[in-house]
Design a protein around this motif. Structure first.
Motif, short mmCIF file in Angstrom:
data_model
loop_
_atom_site.label_atom_id
_atom_site.label_comp_id
_atom_site.label_asym_id
_atom_site.label_seq_id
_atom_site.Cartn_x
_atom_site.Cartn_y
_atom_site.Cartn_z
N GLY A 1 40.14 -57.72 36.83
CA GLY A 1 39.48 -56.50 36.92
C GLY A 1 39.37 -55.93 35.42
N ALA A 2 39.96 -56.10 34.65
CA ALA A 2 40.19 -55.45 33.36
C ALA A 2 39.12 -55.86 32.21
N PHE A 3 38.37 -56.96 32.90
CA PHE A 3 37.12 -57.44 32.06
C PHE A 3 36.13 -56.28 31.76
N VAL A 4 35.99 -55.32 32.66
CA VAL A 4 35.25 -54.34 32.30
C VAL A 4 35.50 -53.53 31.06
N GLU A 5 36.77 -53.56 30.71
CA GLU A 5 36.75 -52.95 29.34
C GLU A 5 36.30 -53.51 28.25
N VAL A 6 35.64 -54.43 28.44
CA VAL A 6 35.38 -55.20 27.00
C VAL A 6 33.51 -55.52 27.42
N LEU A 7 33.05 -54.60 28.54
CA LEU A 7 31.65 -54.70 28.74
C LEU A 7 30.76 -54.15 27.50
N ASP A 8 31.33 -53.21 26.97
CA ASP A 8 30.37 -52.84 25.71
C ASP A 8 30.37 -53.74 24.53
N ASP A 9 31.40 -54.38 24.47
CA ASP A 9 31.49 -55.56 23.01
C ASP A 9 30.20 -56.44 23.67
N TYR A 10 30.37 -56.80 24.93
CA TYR A 10 29.14 -57.98 25.20
C TYR A 10 27.88 -57.15 25.20
N ALA A 11 27.69 -55.71 25.62
CA ALA A 11 26.56 -55.22 25.45
C ALA A 11 26.01 -54.95 24.29
N ASP A 12 26.97 -54.98 23.02
CA ASP A 12 26.41 -54.83 21.65
C ASP A 12 25.98 -56.04 21.39
N ALA A 13 26.50 -57.31 21.52
CA ALA A 13 26.08 -58.77 21.16
C ALA A 13 24.68 -58.88 22.13
N ALA A 14 24.62 -58.35 23.29
CA ALA A 14 23.29 -58.66 24.14
C ALA A 14 22.23 -57.81 23.44
N GLU A 15 22.52 -56.50 22.90
CA GLU A 15 21.19 -55.84 22.14
C GLU A 15 21.15 -56.58 21.06
N GLN A 16 21.84 -57.30 20.41
CA GLN A 16 21.27 -57.99 19.25
C GLN A 16 20.71 -59.09 19.37
N VAL A 17 20.95 -59.90 20.50
CA VAL A 17 20.16 -61.07 20.83
C VAL A 17 18.94 -60.41 21.38
N ALA A 18 18.76 -59.63 22.08
CA ALA A 18 17.39 -59.00 22.57
C ALA A 18 16.51 -58.59 21.43
N ARG A 19 17.02 -57.95 20.45
CA ARG A 19 16.19 -57.42 19.23
C ARG A 19 15.82 -58.93 18.34
N THR A 20 16.69 -59.97 18.59
CA THR A 20 16.25 -61.08 17.85
C THR A 20 15.18 -61.77 18.63
N ASP A 21 14.99 -61.80 20.16
CA ASP A 21 14.13 -62.32 20.78
C ASP A 21 12.74 -61.62 20.58
N LEU A 22 12.72 -60.39 20.48
CA LEU A 22 11.46 -59.70 20.42
C LEU A 22 10.79 -59.71 18.93
N ALA A 23 12.01 -59.88 18.05
CA ALA A 23 11.44 -60.10 16.40
C ALA A 23 10.76 -61.64 16.47
N TYR A 24 11.09 -62.53 17.25
CA TYR A 24 10.40 -63.79 17.38
C TYR A 24 9.15 -63.65 18.08
N VAL A 25 8.83 -62.59 18.98
CA VAL A 25 7.88 -62.35 19.60
C VAL A 25 6.67 -61.65 18.71
N ASP A 26 7.28 -60.98 17.90
CA ASP A 26 6.35 -60.07 16.81
C ASP A 26 5.73 -61.05 15.92
N ARG A 27 6.21 -61.99 15.79
CA ARG A 27 5.93 -63.06 14.65
C ARG A 27 4.60 -63.65 15.10
N GLN A 28 4.30 -63.61 16.55
CA GLN A 28 3.09 -64.21 16.97
C GLN A 28 1.81 -63.44 16.69
#
Length: 230
Positions: free
Chosen positions: A142-169
């Motif tokens: 259950g302590a995994f919830v304590e690292v959720l924000d670290d995962y969320a930080d990484a997810a935001e970076q991935v999302a920005r990378t995804d949309l940066a690729y879209v913007d190249r079209q």
């Protein structure tokens, strides 16, 4: 090109191509005679997208039809097309109703509020996250919830990378397709990269030459024998 050539170029059988046409996933070819139709590069590209969503993305035919309908809707904003693709990933399992599930849903709601993400708690992704957290809690993690924000930080970076690729079209239709590819197929890319990174990080941290080499304790009967020797 004739349907036979389309089949050869894409590796999709003729009966399957006809099935996709019947299901509305692939536009019909242009009739050149009562029994013959001609297909173009747009058909080949759409067919390759269908197969990628099916084989790599893991979507079902009905889900692919929904995504492609959103792609083809010129009046639908790009953001909602992206949402249509994202909502088709996961969310298939029934939800449990126990203490761990309730706590997990609360943790997800708190995460969304804390980070100010523009989403909704009943989204399939939020439900998937809650199910995963609940399963971890039932296994004593259950302590995994304590690292959720670290995962969320990484997810935001991935999302920005995804949309940066879209913007190249340049063309709008390419942007829409890029958004779908980044969402569905990008999920497979990220998962593969994460697995490889795990092996590398584990080797560096816990491998024979790593800074924190650990030996596994004896297991089962071997453990009793080891204790008996002491």
């Amino acid at each position: 090109m004739r349907i036979g050539e389309l089949s050869r170029r894409t590796g999709v059988s003729v009966p399957t191509i006809k099935y996709y046409v019947r299901e509305g996933l692939l536009p019909p070819g242009e009739l050149t005679s009562p029994n013959q139709a001609s297909y173009g590069e747009a058909h080949e590209r759409r067919l390759r997208l269908i197969r990628a969503l099916l084989d790599v993305g893991g979507l079902k035919v009905a889900e692919i039809a929904d995504v492609l309908a959103a792609v083809d809707d010129r009046e639908r904003p790009l953001h909602t097309v992206l949402g249509a693709a994202a909502d088709r990933l996961g969310g298939a399992d029934a939800e449990d109703d126990d203490a761990e599930a309730a706590a997990a849903r609360a943790a997800v709601a708190d995460l969304l509020s804390r980070r100010g993400w523009v989403t909704y708690e009943s989204s399939p992704a939020a439900a998937d996250l809650a199910r995963a957290l609940a399963a971890m809690a039932r296994l004593g993690h259950g302590a995994f919830v304590e690292v959720l924000d670290d995962y969320a930080d990484a997810a935001e970076q991935v999302a920005r990378t995804d949309l940066a690729y879209v913007d190249r079209q340049v063309a709008v239709e390419d942007m829409v397709e890029g958004a779908v590819i980044g969402t569905v197929l990008g999920e497979a890319v990220l998962s593969s990269l994460r697995r490889m990174a795990h092996v590398d990080a584990s080797a560096r941290r816990y491998g024979a030459d790593g800074p924190r080499e650990r030996k596994r304790p004896p297991h089962g009967h071997a453990a009793h024998r080891e204790r008996g020797k002491s």
